[in-house]
Design an enzyme around this catalytic site. Sequence first.
Site, short mmCIF file in Angstrom:
data_model
loop_
_atom_site.label_atom_id
_atom_site.label_comp_id
_atom_site.label_asym_id
_atom_site.label_seq_id
_atom_site.Cartn_x
_atom_site.Cartn_y
_atom_site.Cartn_z
N PRO A 2 69.20 -4.52 20.37
CA PRO A 2 67.98 -4.93 20.95
C PRO A 2 67.90 -6.38 21.61
O PRO A 2 68.51 -7.20 20.97
CB PRO A 2 66.98 -4.90 19.75
CG PRO A 2 67.36 -3.94 18.61
CD PRO A 2 68.89 -4.25 18.85
N GLU A 3 67.48 -6.48 23.00
CA GLU A 3 67.43 -7.77 23.30
C GLU A 3 65.88 -8.07 23.46
O GLU A 3 65.03 -7.38 22.82
CB GLU A 3 67.76 -7.72 24.87
CG GLU A 3 69.29 -7.36 24.53
CD GLU A 3 70.26 -7.58 26.21
OE1 GLU A 3 69.49 -8.27 26.85
OE2 GLU A 3 71.09 -7.04 26.20
#
Length: 273
Positions: A2-3
């Site tokens: 996840p960014e």
Amino acid sequence: MPELPEVETVREALEPAIASQTIAYVRLTRGDLRWPLPEDLDKRLVGRRCSAPKRRGKYILIDLSQKETLLIHLGMSGAIRLYDHKPNFQKHDHFSVEFTSGQWMVFSDPRRFGHLDLFASAATPKHPLLFCLGVEPLSDAFTVPVLTSLMKGRKTLIKSALLDQRLVAGLGNIYVNEALFRAGISPRRKAGSIPGKRALRLTNAIKAVLREAIKAGGTSLRDHIQPGGEIGYFAQNLRVYGQAGQPCVDCGQEIKQIIQSGRSSFYCPSCQR
Ligand SMILES: [Zn+2]
């Protein structure tokens, strides 16, 4: 992994679901994820009222009553699910919170690279995971002069500098590749060589790429699931990331893939200079 956009998407989904809710019970299956969890975390959380969640970099921060803050890091494969009833727990549901309303928030983390922490809210800026984080790219503080001064004199690659969380918080490999393409900047360029028009284009490209991804609900390249069970679809809109051998959407030339500092870089040799 996840960014920033995925974490922000989760934060936005959590906000209406948990703000003002009071924790009735906590189901914790282990004493550690990536690192040991705070002692008695489950017991300490009971009875606390949640504020609207905030985000710093890739961390979700929930201020609680009694002036403490709960930090949630999704790690590599963490996901949060929301239920309006008691869920059927799955193998990797390591941290589940029941609210007095009967609703549940479940954090699952198959690979256990995530983290949970609970600490005095006043100590948030000094928290070991937070104090060294750089500027928030979507904040008003992230401007062309700020980016220019952050990169000034740096001999490292622009790609590596943008991935450095101490300079800009929350950017990961996917969106750095996309932002460099939109800005027409080669990932092989040195960080210190982008003042002027390139810095302007890059600042705008970073903000645009992140905003579009948040709007699209976050990319889901692996096993990251959004609250509500929806899976982000921005992956389909990626112009260079994962597109090696495909024609560039702007000029038709083949997208190249190289490895830089152990990470894949995708770029158009014609459009990115
Ligand atoms: Zn091109």
